[in-house]
Design a protein around this motif. Sequence first.
Motif, PDB file in Angstrom:
ATOM      1  N   CYS A   1      -5.155  -1.378  -5.614  1.00 54.02           N
ATOM      2  CA  CYS A   1      -5.874  -0.535  -4.649  1.00 54.02           C
ATOM      3  C   CYS A   1      -7.172   0.010  -5.238  1.00 54.02           C
ATOM      4  O   CYS A   1      -8.038   0.475  -4.515  1.00 54.02           O
TER       5      CYS A   1
ATOM      6  N   CYS B   1       0.745   5.642  -7.223  1.00 58.08           N
ATOM      7  CA  CYS B   1       2.144   5.322  -6.916  1.00 58.08           C
ATOM      8  C   CYS B   1       2.629   3.998  -7.473  1.00 58.08           C
ATOM      9  O   CYS B   1       3.824   3.781  -7.606  1.00 58.08           O
TER      10      CYS B   1
ATOM     11  N   GLY C   1      -4.255   4.937  -6.870  1.00 60.82           N
ATOM     12  CA  GLY C   1      -3.751   4.650  -8.206  1.00 60.82           C
ATOM     13  C   GLY C   1      -2.618   5.543  -8.677  1.00 60.82           C
ATOM     14  O   GLY C   1      -2.332   5.609  -9.870  1.00 60.82           O
TER      15      GLY C   1
ATOM     16  N   SER D   1       2.721   1.063  -6.072  1.00 60.40           N
ATOM     17  CA  SER D   1       3.242   0.086  -5.095  1.00 60.40           C
ATOM     18  C   SER D   1       2.416  -1.191  -5.071  1.00 60.40           C
ATOM     19  O   SER D   1       2.908  -2.249  -4.706  1.00 60.40           O
TER      20      SER D   1
ATOM     21  N   TYR E   1       0.848  -1.187   0.000  1.00 60.30           N
ATOM     22  CA  TYR E   1       0.000   0.000   0.000  1.00 60.30           C
ATOM     23  C   TYR E   1       0.887   1.242   0.000  1.00 60.30           C
ATOM     24  O   TYR E   1       1.779   1.357   0.842  1.00 60.30           O
ATOM     25  N   GLY E   2       0.624   2.159  -0.934  1.00 62.06           N
ATOM     26  CA  GLY E   2       1.403   3.396  -0.949  1.00 62.06           C
ATOM     27  C   GLY E   2       0.530   4.637  -0.957  1.00 62.06           C
ATOM     28  O   GLY E   2       0.849   5.633  -0.313  1.00 62.06           O
TER      29      GLY E   2
HETATM   30  S1  FES Z   1      -1.379   2.012  -3.563  1.00 67.67           S
HETATM   31 FE1  FES Z   1      -0.583   3.556  -4.836  1.00 67.67          FE
HETATM   32  S2  FES Z   1      -1.304   2.966  -6.782  1.00 67.67           S
HETATM   33 FE2  FES Z   1      -2.248   1.569  -5.447  1.00 67.67          FE
END
Ligand code: FES
Lengths: 153, 738
Positions: free
Chosen positions: A60, A45, A43, A47, A38-39
């Motif tokens: 995510c 990053c 949508g 990660s 999770y970052g």
């Molecule tokens: S958590 Fe950053 S793009 Fe999905």
Amino acid sequence: MPTYNLMINGNSQSVEVASDTPLLWVLRDHLDMVGTKYGCGIGQCGSCTVHVDGTATRSCLLQVSQLEGKAIKTIEGLSEDGLHPVQEAWKEVDVPQCGYCQAGQIMTASAFLENNQNPTEDDIKNAMQGNICRCASYKRIEEAVKTAAEKMG
Amino acid sequence: MSTLIPSNFSRRAFLRTSSIAGGGMLIGFNLFTACKPKAEMPIDISQLNYNDFNAFIKISDDGMVTIFAPNPEIGQGVKTSMPMLIAEELDVPWEHVNVVQGKLDTENYTRQIAGGSQSIRFGWEPLRQTGATARQMLVNAAAVRWGVDASECTASQGVITNAAGETLGYGDVVKEAATLEVPENVGLKDPKDFKLIGTDAQNVDIDKIISGKPLFGLDYKAEGMVYASVLRPPAFGKTLESFDATEAKAMPGVIDVIQIGEKANHLLTNKEPNWTVQLGKSDKVVVIAKTTWEAMKAKNAIKAVWSDASPMESTEFQDRQLLDLLDGNKFNTMRKDGNVKKAFAEADEILERTYESPFLPHNCMEPMNFYANITDEKIHLVGPIQTPEPTAGMVAAMLDRDVADIELEMTRMGGGFGRRLYCDFVLEVAEIANAIRKPIKMVSSREDDMTTGVYRPAIKYRIKAGIKDGKITGYHLKEAAINDNMYGLIPNFFPAGALENYQVDVANYKSNITTGAWRAPFTNFLSFAEQSFLDELAEVLDIDPVQMRLDLLQKVKGTEDERIEYSAERMEDVINLVVEKSGLRNPKDGVYQGFCAYYCHNTHIAEVADVVLENNQPVVKKITVAVDCGVVVNPLGALNQIEGGVIDGVGHSMYGNLTFEDGKPQSDNYNSYRLIRMKEAPKVETHFVKNTLSPTGLGEPTLPPAGAAVSIAINKATGNRLYKQPFADNMNKKELIG
Ligand code: FES
Ligand code: FES
């Protein structure tokens, strides 16, 4: 709560969760597959990147209800032994700094190289632009994608 | 055979040995303090505790070496390079070495061995000493076995050889070695004999990282663990009045909704109030749920009423305050040489410029999170934190518990940049776990992380120089900052010592916005201000900016001023190297180059930025770096850190910007806060000055000069001087390209 049958890394898994639960949290909290990170949750990053039917996708933003019948692949299932050419290249180039973003980077790169075995520098940059690395390991990511392309080509 | 350099430093007091159940020898050691007289060696590997020792080395009877160290990894590779120092002197093949991250369980854990870019500098001697002492013990044991004098035996790559050519592996003698007395004053290798130091070693966690194994705090799980999402004040200056959790409580997965803050306030009144509990000044609402997603979702359904407790600042207000400070006279003088006032009065010409920077969040890729499980017997804490010892102390004080009840485990960290020096999130989870008495993990969303941070504060510098007869006769730097000012020896960095009339003054005002260390504190912006100013000064003086630095450095040579810790000679070396490697003297057509040289965090460094114009827009193509960081322990890791630091420096000076309105941060995620991405990342070409001096860290010093070099190159390309960060917002294209 509804039950969903998901095909993850070739195994069928069933989970009982609310229909709007993002795949990211199904993986991390319900299935104990914490390789997908999770970052940002929006949508931005990369990660949380996984493959859905071979396409790099932000987990995510994917609701679990959209996923029945689709083939999902996560970093844990990219290869059996950590020896996918992209993983090998990542190791050879020693890409990671803190390492947190790298699962997402590897998943983006591996889906991209499936469809483009002969990428130019611009192709690589375009493909990887959606993945943030806060430690700025970008130069090594770029080099590793090139190395992996050679291995796969 | 390698030469040994005699050492006066005794390891005996710092090191203990014992046999270990299952075979093998165990060495417990301290880096910076002698072992307590009663320090006891564990009898079993499962019992390692770090109460009495910083770290342990186990040498098994098959010769394999395991280093157990509670040093967290924040992306600086210290988990790799520090064990290399032990392995070098122990003289074992790196393939035989395994590094295991230990738990921290302590009341007297002196200095955690990964507290930023200084770790390698402080560990350099003691870690090598420890390895050398262990090697000597193995040699002594082999000598006893053979009945020869230890001086006739040598050790190399895990094998001991005697004068007759007989050999024994380290594993063969561990049993005896463990019973021998710890030798004193063991010599260290001559750097020219290093086998491991100076070779490439991969990140020790690489296999786990590339295959998605649990490593980070966010990945940690425990039996029965639940999740917490914390609703904090929406703006700095607000405080919780009341809340309605009816809707949230009815949502799926929600276990409870509680209010916290009482314990944090207890700590505030109990202990010296400081930054860590600033955020604790307001109560907070906590959703406890079965999963992270359910907790985060239900948090958004809480209806909270906030009242205004203290003034809510906007960026405009902050700018005004800082400019007023610069215009005013409420300064503390940090360094004063000669008389700048007089120099300015007598000058032919004055150059004065003001440089401005915004707030910056840390934006660690792994958001703040921590696990806690609290019972009457024990407090178990697990997660990513850089300051385990003070954190444990604060948790104990907050909960009125004995610090010995605390077991703190550090996980790998998804980035630090200074943010994880602060333990506000650990205090939160401890208060929550104490209330609910269940194993729980607090997870911040990206929005929580960005809007309730401990920021790099906005800072402004005003620099004034006097010129007479073509020479710089006075230099006066003023700093206006928020909450804190530059510290330590920063006011004595270059060009201090090179100018007769030189003064540094600082002032700050207190804000209710939490601020703190951010990668290369103060120098991360000061470097841009000073280096840009020096470049403009050279232009005014009509001299070459490189030559100007070299001339100034001449005056520092042989200085007796002990506050001057930078070396004029080492600075010259990096300048000459960067000039040679960057092609500064033979510029290519269409490439505009910006040069700067800087000293900070014990490291001398010079950078040249190459900028080109693409569609009339300046684009940063390449940064050439020349660095003197002493011995390069692990070049592969060092290059990674340098590239990261430089690109981070370029990215934040180009794009980084957190503004406030009515106390509320105006960016909360990556759609409204721009971080540098692959396309904007310049090529980084690094050159090391080769020497055998003690290594210095690289996590921080490469960042500050990058923004400076870029701004100077942009000026060359466009004719415009940049005085304000972020550059991208302040280089109005039309105006710029004209
Ligand atoms: S958590 Fe950053 S793009 Fe999905
Ligand atoms: S390696 Fe740290 S965020 Fe990419």
